[in-house]
Motif scaffolding. Structure first.
Motif, short mmCIF file in Angstrom:
data_model
loop_
_atom_site.label_atom_id
_atom_site.label_comp_id
_atom_site.label_asym_id
_atom_site.label_seq_id
_atom_site.Cartn_x
_atom_site.Cartn_y
_atom_site.Cartn_z
N GLY A 185 0.81 -1.23 0.00
CA GLY A 185 0.00 0.00 0.00
C GLY A 185 0.84 1.26 0.00
N ARG A 189 -1.33 3.37 -5.81
CA ARG A 189 -2.26 2.26 -5.93
C ARG A 189 -2.13 1.49 -7.25
NH1 ARG A 189 -5.67 0.14 -2.68
NH2 ARG A 189 -7.04 -1.31 -3.73
N ASP A 190 -2.13 2.20 -8.37
CA ASP A 190 -2.09 1.50 -9.66
C ASP A 190 -0.77 0.77 -9.88
OD1 ASP A 190 -4.52 2.51 -10.07
OD2 ASP A 190 -3.95 3.97 -11.62
N THR A 193 -0.85 -2.49 -7.94
CA THR A 193 -1.76 -3.43 -8.63
C THR A 193 -1.10 -3.97 -9.91
OG1 THR A 193 -3.61 -2.21 -7.74
CG2 THR A 193 -4.10 -3.69 -9.55
N ARG A 223 -5.63 -7.34 -3.13
CA ARG A 223 -5.64 -6.29 -4.14
C ARG A 223 -6.33 -6.73 -5.44
NH1 ARG A 223 -2.40 -1.69 -4.96
NH2 ARG A 223 -2.11 -1.59 -2.72
#
Ligand code: G6P
Length: 464
Positions: A185, A189-190, A193, A223
């Motif tokens: 985290g 975020r992207d 992921t 995620r």
């Protein structure tokens, strides 16, 4: 067809099996690349005649690539030419400066990371380099080929390949630890992921220890909302190669040098890259504490650290090296006598000398804050000729195979590490011998080719 002939099996990693340098006359000379990953992969790659795709890192590497070198040191190789500035962003800023720090828990959170414009530009370079690796693989391998991708530099390659060449069987092997869902985290975020989705697109994702596979699964479930296909297979030392170096005249000469230097004192050894995760500083602090706590050991024990410079393109590594050097200087000034230097700090990257030290140690200190595996912890017991004790951090993946017969060293508790060194030095001869036999046995249970075969067996088409 690819310049290297048919390619049913390819290994893909940032650092390749050989690097080049120029000789005095300006000619190119190949040299086997250092590091645990190359050592672990080499025997399997040679046995299967796999093609090894990697980045041309130095100017000499680039010249070798441009000169069309397709074979070196017994390997079939294919180089990727990456612009030097782009390489620095991909390798220094993202791979080593961000992903390595993330997985090893190294960030100094009040200050770093800082995802500024420069960082985002580097992230684009990382994506582009990963795409380029995937495109070259897609271009050169045969229908239905097996592709074994390695490490955090290339986390997006399997995702790209799944789209370009769904016929391929792939594995993504992660040689580092893996961060927790909370830690991932920290990345934008992207980005987090994308990294997870890229790895999870491999037919299977491999790790050296169960806990890293478990952490990766937890990240994927958290995620991506789905588990990934994982497997665990710890790499093994190359015994034949170790025996060759140990039997060399260079190693014999280094052993004589060590005998003269250490005399009949006892010897604590460490062999590492100068690397934040290896926890060199606390190792020296623990030795300082030991000399404080046990005056009888003063003059009687030498700590020899064979540690070689690494990743000096990063400011953190340069600063760490300086801190290592000044810490050693301070401890030596505090305790040295006319006839005894407590710490020998050797940064010369002399492999036969490191092997000689592993043959001769009474205690081997391996105290990383986190480590995917740590091959030195296995190589030491295989080479050692004095029933030496292994003082090992449970945060090294190798703990799972060796911990039962090692002395546990807490990586952050310097007082505990000092006590661990004391118990290792005090251990009765019979117990040392018993543990040394058990450690040799555990370290020699598997061969590198068995590890490589596990990777081959795990390879699957995407989404399998
Ligand atoms: C170590 C790590 C590997 C990594 C390799 C490359 O061996 O355990 O996970 O791939 O370093 O790092 P380098 O500094 O040689 O680029």
């Amino acid at each position: 067809m690819a310049p290297n002939g048919p390619v049913g099996l390819a290994v893909v990693s940032n650092r390749g099996p050989v690097s080049f340098r120029y000789d005095r006359a300006g000619g190119l000379v190949a040299r086997r690349a250092g590091g645990g990953m190359v050592a672990a992969l080499g025997p399997g790659v040679r046995r299967h005649g796999a093609l090894w795709l990697s980045a041309a890192i130095s100017d000499a590497d680039r010249d070798a690539a441009l000169a069309g070198v397709v074979e070196a040191e017994g390997y079939r190789v294919r180089w990727l030419l990456i612009d030097a500035a782009e390489y620095r962003m991909y390798y220094d800023v993202i791979a080593n400066g961000s992903l390595w720090f993330l997985h090893h828990g190294l960030w100094d959170l009040p200050r770093r990371p800082r995802f500024d414009r420069r960082w985002w530009e580097a992230w684009e370079a990382y994506r582009a380099v990963n795409r380029r690796f995937a495109a070259v693989v897609a271009d050169v391998v045969d229908d239905g080929a097996t592709v074994l991708v390695h490490d955090y530099h290339l986390a997006l390659v399997c995702g790209e390949l799944a789209a370009l060449r769904p016929d391929l069987r792939t594995t993504a092997f992660v040689h580092t630890p893996f961060c927790t869902p909370e830690e991932i985290g920290i990345l934008p975020r992207d980005v987090g992921t994308s990294i997870l989705a890229g790895l999870a697109s491999a037919g299977a994702c491999g790790f050296h220890a169960v806990r890293w596979a478990t952490a990766f699964q937890a990240c994927c479930e958290d995620r991506l909302g789905r588990p990934a296909n994982t497997f665990v297979s710890p790499a093994a030392p190359d015994r034949a190669d170790l025996a060759r170096v140990a039997g060399s005249t260079a190693c014999a000469a280094e052993l004589r040098w060590l005998d003269q230097t250490v005399g009949d004192r006892r010897l604590i050894v460490r062999v590492d890259r100068i690397e934040l995760s290896k926890n060199l500083l606390r190792g020296f602090h623990a030795f300082d504490d030991l000399l404080e706590a046990r005056p009888a050991l003063r003059g009687e024990v030498v700590f020899a650290a064979f540690v070689y410079p690494s990743r000096e393109g990063l400011a953190e590594y340069l600063a760490y090296r300086q801190e290592v050097e000044s810490t050693v200087r301070r401890i030596n000034q505090k305790w040295a006598t006319a006839t005894w230097t407590p710490i020998i700090l050797d940064t010369s990257d002399n492999h036969p000398r490191s092997v000689a030290a592993l043959r001769r140690y009474d205690v081997l200190l391996v105290n990383p804050v986190r480590d995917g595996l740590n091959l030195v912890a296995k190589e030491g017991p295989l080479l050692n000729e004095r029933n030496g004790v292994l003082a090992l951090s449970p945060w090294a993946g190798a703990w799972d195979e060796l911990g039962r017969n090692a002395i546990e060293v807490h990586p952050f508790d310097v007082a505990d590490a000092s006590d661990a060194l004391a118990s290792a030095l005090d251990m009765p001869a019979a117990e040392r011998a018993e543990r040394a036999i058990a450690l040799k046995d555990a370290a020699s249970r598997r061969r590198p080719t068995e590890w490589f075969d596990d990777l081959l067996a795990a390879a699957r088409p995407p989404g399998w």
